[in-house]
Design a protein around this motif. Structure first.
Motif, PDB file in Angstrom:
ATOM      1  N   SER A 297       0.852  -1.183   0.000  1.00 47.11           N
ATOM      2  CA  SER A 297       0.000   0.000   0.000  1.00 47.11           C
ATOM      3  C   SER A 297       0.887   1.232   0.000  1.00 47.11           C
ATOM      4  CB  SER A 297      -0.922   0.016   1.221  1.00 47.11           C
ATOM      5  OG  SER A 297      -0.169   0.064   2.423  1.00 47.11           O
ATOM      6  N   ALA A 298       0.326   2.361  -0.437  1.00 41.12           N
ATOM      7  CA  ALA A 298       1.101   3.591  -0.536  1.00 41.12           C
ATOM      8  C   ALA A 298       0.144   4.775  -0.563  1.00 41.12           C
ATOM      9  CB  ALA A 298       1.968   3.576  -1.797  1.00 41.12           C
ATOM     10  N   PRO A 299       0.646   5.968  -0.243  1.00 38.76           N
ATOM     11  CA  PRO A 299      -0.232   7.136  -0.261  1.00 38.76           C
ATOM     12  C   PRO A 299      -0.426   7.683  -1.670  1.00 38.76           C
ATOM     13  CG  PRO A 299       1.957   7.763   0.469  1.00 38.76           C
ATOM     14  CD  PRO A 299       1.972   6.271   0.326  1.00 38.76           C
ATOM     15  N   CYS A 300      -1.611   8.237  -1.915  1.00 39.85           N
ATOM     16  CA  CYS A 300      -1.868   8.978  -3.145  1.00 39.85           C
ATOM     17  C   CYS A 300      -1.078  10.273  -3.082  1.00 39.85           C
ATOM     18  CB  CYS A 300      -3.366   9.268  -3.262  1.00 39.85           C
ATOM     19  SG  CYS A 300      -3.814  10.450  -4.551  1.00 39.85           S
ATOM     20  N   ALA A 301      -0.381  10.628  -4.151  1.00 37.60           N
ATOM     21  CA  ALA A 301       0.460  11.831  -4.166  1.00 37.60           C
ATOM     22  C   ALA A 301      -0.360  13.104  -4.059  1.00 37.60           C
ATOM     23  CB  ALA A 301       1.299  11.860  -5.438  1.00 37.60           C
ATOM     24  N   LEU A 302      -1.663  13.032  -4.331  1.00 38.47           N
ATOM     25  CA  LEU A 302      -2.500  14.232  -4.318  1.00 38.47           C
ATOM     26  C   LEU A 302      -3.283  14.372  -3.013  1.00 38.47           C
ATOM     27  CD1 LEU A 302      -3.698  14.108  -8.023  1.00 38.47           C
ATOM     28  CD2 LEU A 302      -1.935  15.577  -7.036  1.00 38.47           C
ATOM     29  N   CYS A 303      -4.126  13.391  -2.691  1.00 35.58           N
ATOM     30  CA  CYS A 303      -4.933  13.520  -1.473  1.00 35.58           C
ATOM     31  C   CYS A 303      -4.190  13.072  -0.226  1.00 35.58           C
ATOM     32  CB  CYS A 303      -6.245  12.763  -1.614  1.00 35.58           C
ATOM     33  SG  CYS A 303      -6.069  10.954  -1.649  1.00 35.58           S
ATOM     34  N   GLY A 304      -3.135  12.274  -0.375  1.00 37.69           N
ATOM     35  CA  GLY A 304      -2.342  11.819   0.757  1.00 37.69           C
ATOM     36  C   GLY A 304      -2.881  10.591   1.451  1.00 37.69           C
ATOM     37  N   ASP A 305      -4.090  10.149   1.099  1.00 43.10           N
ATOM     38  CA  ASP A 305      -4.650   8.952   1.725  1.00 43.10           C
ATOM     39  C   ASP A 305      -3.913   7.702   1.238  1.00 43.10           C
ATOM     40  OD1 ASP A 305      -6.504  10.494   3.062  1.00 43.10           O
ATOM     41  OD2 ASP A 305      -8.043  10.252   1.511  1.00 43.10           O
ATOM     42  N   GLU A 306      -3.779   6.726   2.111  1.00 41.96           N
ATOM     43  CA  GLU A 306      -3.069   5.491   1.748  1.00 41.96           C
ATOM     44  C   GLU A 306      -4.059   4.435   1.291  1.00 41.96           C
ATOM     45  OE1 GLU A 306       0.327   2.530   3.606  1.00 41.96           O
ATOM     46  OE2 GLU A 306       0.350   4.695   3.933  1.00 41.96           O
ATOM     47  N   PHE A 307      -3.684   3.742   0.191  1.00 41.08           N
ATOM     48  CA  PHE A 307      -4.539   2.716  -0.395  1.00 41.08           C
ATOM     49  C   PHE A 307      -3.691   1.512  -0.770  1.00 41.08           C
ATOM     50  CE2 PHE A 307      -6.504   6.787  -1.508  1.00 41.08           C
ATOM     51  CZ  PHE A 307      -7.826   6.590  -1.127  1.00 41.08           C
ATOM     52  N   PRO A 308      -4.301   0.324  -0.841  1.00 40.69           N
ATOM     53  CA  PRO A 308      -3.604  -0.812  -1.463  1.00 40.69           C
ATOM     54  C   PRO A 308      -3.229  -0.443  -2.899  1.00 40.69           C
ATOM     55  CG  PRO A 308      -5.571  -1.557  -0.305  1.00 40.69           C
ATOM     56  CD  PRO A 308      -5.637  -0.054  -0.330  1.00 40.69           C
ATOM     57  N   VAL A 309      -2.132  -0.963  -3.389  1.00 40.99           N
ATOM     58  CA  VAL A 309      -1.613  -0.514  -4.680  1.00 40.99           C
ATOM     59  C   VAL A 309      -2.594  -0.757  -5.826  1.00 40.99           C
ATOM     60  CG1 VAL A 309       0.834  -0.686  -4.101  1.00 40.99           C
ATOM     61  CG2 VAL A 309      -0.372  -2.706  -4.948  1.00 40.99           C
ATOM     62  N   GLN A 310      -3.488  -1.740  -5.696  1.00 43.39           N
ATOM     63  CA  GLN A 310      -4.413  -1.989  -6.800  1.00 43.39           C
ATOM     64  C   GLN A 310      -5.413  -0.859  -6.973  1.00 43.39           C
ATOM     65  OE1 GLN A 310      -4.042  -4.003  -4.109  1.00 43.39           O
ATOM     66  NE2 GLN A 310      -5.943  -5.120  -3.635  1.00 43.39           N
ATOM     67  N   PHE A 311      -5.517   0.029  -5.980  1.00 46.09           N
ATOM     68  CA  PHE A 311      -6.416   1.175  -6.100  1.00 46.09           C
ATOM     69  C   PHE A 311      -5.663   2.457  -6.454  1.00 46.09           C
ATOM     70  CE2 PHE A 311      -8.684  -1.650  -3.087  1.00 46.09           C
ATOM     71  CZ  PHE A 311      -9.787  -1.922  -3.878  1.00 46.09           C
ATOM     72  N   LEU A 312      -4.390   2.300  -6.825  1.00 46.70           N
ATOM     73  CA  LEU A 312      -3.574   3.440  -7.227  1.00 46.70           C
ATOM     74  C   LEU A 312      -3.207   3.313  -8.695  1.00 46.70           C
ATOM     75  CD1 LEU A 312      -1.241   3.521  -4.110  1.00 46.70           C
ATOM     76  CD2 LEU A 312      -3.001   5.218  -4.656  1.00 46.70           C
ATOM     77  N   VAL A 313      -3.106   4.441  -9.362  1.00 50.11           N
ATOM     78  CA  VAL A 313      -2.762   4.485 -10.777  1.00 50.11           C
ATOM     79  C   VAL A 313      -1.403   5.157 -10.931  1.00 50.11           C
ATOM     80  CG1 VAL A 313      -3.414   5.409 -13.036  1.00 50.11           C
ATOM     81  CG2 VAL A 313      -5.187   4.620 -11.457  1.00 50.11           C
ATOM     82  N   ALA A 314      -0.549   4.579 -11.777  1.00 51.71           N
ATOM     83  CA  ALA A 314       0.718   5.228 -12.101  1.00 51.71           C
ATOM     84  C   ALA A 314       0.422   6.319 -13.127  1.00 51.71           C
ATOM     85  CB  ALA A 314       1.721   4.216 -12.646  1.00 51.71           C
ATOM     86  N   ALA A 315       0.055   7.504 -12.605  1.00 52.88           N
ATOM     87  CA  ALA A 315      -0.371   8.610 -13.470  1.00 52.88           C
ATOM     88  C   ALA A 315       0.831   9.395 -13.954  1.00 52.88           C
ATOM     89  CB  ALA A 315      -1.316   9.528 -12.698  1.00 52.88           C
ATOM     90  N   HIS A 316       0.831   9.747 -15.229  1.00 54.83           N
ATOM     91  CA  HIS A 316       1.926  10.529 -15.779  1.00 54.83           C
ATOM     92  C   HIS A 316       1.721  12.005 -15.477  1.00 54.83           C
ATOM     93  CE1 HIS A 316       3.171   6.894 -17.847  1.00 54.83           C
ATOM     94  NE2 HIS A 316       4.279   7.521 -18.182  1.00 54.83           N
ATOM     95  N   VAL A 317       2.724  12.622 -14.859  1.00 58.51           N
ATOM     96  CA  VAL A 317       2.674  14.050 -14.555  1.00 58.51           C
ATOM     97  C   VAL A 317       2.564  14.833 -15.857  1.00 58.51           C
ATOM     98  CG1 VAL A 317       3.958  15.970 -13.540  1.00 58.51           C
ATOM     99  CG2 VAL A 317       3.984  13.713 -12.438  1.00 58.51           C
ATOM    100  N   LYS A 318       3.375  14.460 -16.820  1.00 60.23           N
ATOM    101  CA  LYS A 318       3.298  14.997 -18.175  1.00 60.23           C
ATOM    102  C   LYS A 318       2.770  13.881 -19.054  1.00 60.23           C
ATOM    103  CE  LYS A 318       6.234  16.773 -21.933  1.00 60.23           C
ATOM    104  NZ  LYS A 318       7.619  17.181 -22.317  1.00 60.23           N
ATOM    105  N   LYS A 319       1.783  14.196 -19.884  1.00 59.50           N
ATOM    106  CA  LYS A 319       1.162  13.181 -20.721  1.00 59.50           C
ATOM    107  C   LYS A 319       2.239  12.375 -21.443  1.00 59.50           C
ATOM    108  CE  LYS A 319      -2.393  14.491 -23.011  1.00 59.50           C
ATOM    109  NZ  LYS A 319      -3.245  15.126 -24.053  1.00 59.50           N
ATOM    110  N   ARG A 320       2.146  11.050 -21.348  1.00 65.42           N
ATOM    111  CA  ARG A 320       3.201  10.202 -21.887  1.00 65.42           C
ATOM    112  C   ARG A 320       3.401  10.396 -23.384  1.00 65.42           C
ATOM    113  NH1 ARG A 320       4.338   5.275 -24.093  1.00 65.42           N
ATOM    114  NH2 ARG A 320       6.215   4.284 -23.286  1.00 65.42           N
ATOM    115  N   ALA A 321       2.302  10.603 -24.119  1.00 64.70           N
ATOM    116  CA  ALA A 321       2.421  10.776 -25.562  1.00 64.70           C
ATOM    117  C   ALA A 321       3.201  12.025 -25.923  1.00 64.70           C
ATOM    118  CB  ALA A 321       1.032  10.830 -26.190  1.00 64.70           C
ATOM    119  N   ALA A 322       3.296  12.989 -24.971  1.00 61.75           N
ATOM    120  CA  ALA A 322       4.025  14.230 -25.240  1.00 61.75           C
ATOM    121  C   ALA A 322       5.472  14.161 -24.770  1.00 61.75           C
ATOM    122  CB  ALA A 322       3.320  15.403 -24.562  1.00 61.75           C
TER     123      ALA A 322
END
Length: 410
Positions: A297-322
């Motif tokens: 489990s790990a915290p969400c970088a935005l809200c700070g709440d901790e979740f099991p990893v399956q509820f977290l998304v590896a979100a790209h800060v900068k759109k990957r296609a760019a």
């Protein structure tokens, strides 16, 4: 020329590709009799013909017609030595063995007297006249070499694997239209657009065809003839692969298998080497575990709440296609863990961003109806982003100026 199967083993069956007027023809030499070595001549005729037909299918070839081309049959009128009377669109054929049998059975009947029940030699010298998108009469040697080469099995990911890795991301076509990968399953990928935000299904077979062509040929043209009516979307997906370059002037994608090796410390590409040394994206599961440092489990970088990893998304800060290829290597800088309970979508849609001090900023909340969305935005506003640091600031700056829907003061 002798073809090699996908394991690299040479098949004992000689073939050639020759120019035939405005088309190309595949010529299979006959089997039987004593060969140059210990094996009979071209004794793997059937296996080789099936292999070549399958590789032609990858190129969406059409067998326009075919004839027995032996010396004896040459004395017959073409109608009597015809073995393909109706064009065969190989892209529509799932059972290539049956196509091969249809051709060889027809060849076995050529030259027999009327009323002869027994089939003759069905491994004669034949000529199959082709239409192959992207190949003309001057490309005989190129097509011959490509058909003979082993398929680069494993050099690129399977369509489902690739698209699962892109789920949740937005990719742009060469014309600037955005396609969001919503869901993968049931033989299709659900793609959201401005016109259809809820998504329209695109068959995985369409993307797999493009991957197969790119892997075997090394290049392809993004066109309806080559990739079907969703060619621009398929091309955008393929262009998202590392070491695939796009030539806008000719709408051509080229696979560069000699790209530089990734940084061994960058697990974004670690353990992803495959045949031909092409690097591909790993799936979300591995990315999440990397950013979570192996924790369950790990915290969400935005809200700070901790979740099991399956509820977290590896979100790209900068759109990957760019991102450039070099930027894509820096996963710890260009990606963050965001929860799937709203934070990932809010950031991706531009409703929240991170300012140059590392604090979360939101769009104007005045006018938004009271409810869970407004509450969530109030909770995020002013929080310190857990993924913000000096190395990631350029990517957050990109998001602020290209994606964020609000205005930042100053």
């Amino acid at each position: 020329m002798f073809a090699r199967d996908d394991n690299g083993d040479e098949l004992n069956a000689e073939f050639s590709v020759v120019a035939d007027g405005e088309r190309l023809s595949l010529v299979m030499e006959s089997a039987g009799g004593r060969g140059a070595g210990p094996q009979p001549r071209n004794n793997q005729y059937n296996s080789a013909l099936e292999l070549l037909l399958a590789r032609l299918r990858d190129r969406q070839a059409v067998v326009v017609s075919g004839v027995v081309a032996s010396t004896r049959a040459a004395r017959l009128p073409e109608e009597e030595r015809s073995i393909v009377r109706v064009p065969i669109n190989l892209a529509d054929e799932r059972d290539i063995e049956q196509v091969r049998k249809q051709i060889t059975r027809a060849s076995g009947k050529v030259g027999l007297k009327d009323g002869t029940a027994k089939e003759g030699n069905n491994q004669k010298r034949i000529e199959l006249r082709l239409e192959v998108p992207g190949y003309g009469p001057d490309d005989a040697e190129r097509l011959e070499a490509e058909l003979a080469a082993p398929h680069s099995a494993g050099a690129l990911p399977r369509a489902e694997e690739l698209l699962r890795g892109l789920t949740g991301e937005t990719i742009s076509t060469p014309t600037g239209k955005e396609n969001r990968i919503l869901k993968v399953g049931d033989g299709a990928v659900l793609v959201g657009t401005d016109r259809s935000p809820e998504g329209q299904p695109v068959p995985l077979d369409d993307i797999q065809h493009g991957l197969d062509v790119l892997a075997s040929r090394g290049t392809l043209q993004v066109s309806v003839e080559e990739l079907g009516h969703r060619s621009t979307f398929v091309g955008a997906v393929l262009a998202n692969l590392p070491h695939v370059s796009r030539d806008p002037s000719s709408a051509t994608l080229t696979l560069d298998s000699s790209g530089a090796e990734p940084d061994a410390t960058d697990v974004h590409y670690g353990e992803l080497d495959v045949q031909a040394q092409v690097k591909v994206r790993t799936e979300q599961g591995r990315l999440r575990r990397l950013l979570a440092n192996g924790r369950e489990s790990a915290p969400c970088a935005l809200c700070g709440d901790e979740f099991p990893v399956q509820f977290l998304v590896a979100a790209h800060v900068k759109k990957r296609a760019a991102c450039t290829d070099a930027e894509r290597r820096k996963l710890r800088d260009i990606a963050m863990l965001a929860c799937s309970f709203g934070c990932d979508v809010l950031y991706e849609a531009g409703w929240v961003t991170v300012d140059e001090t590392g604090c979360i900023r939101t769009v104007e909340l005045d006018g938004l109806p009271a409810g869970s969305l407004t509450l969530r935005m109030h909770q995020l506003a002013g929080r310190r982003c857990g993924a913000y640091r000096e190395a990631s600031e350029p990517y957050f700056a990109w998001h602020r100026t290209t994606t964020f829907l609000g205005k930042l003061a100053g």
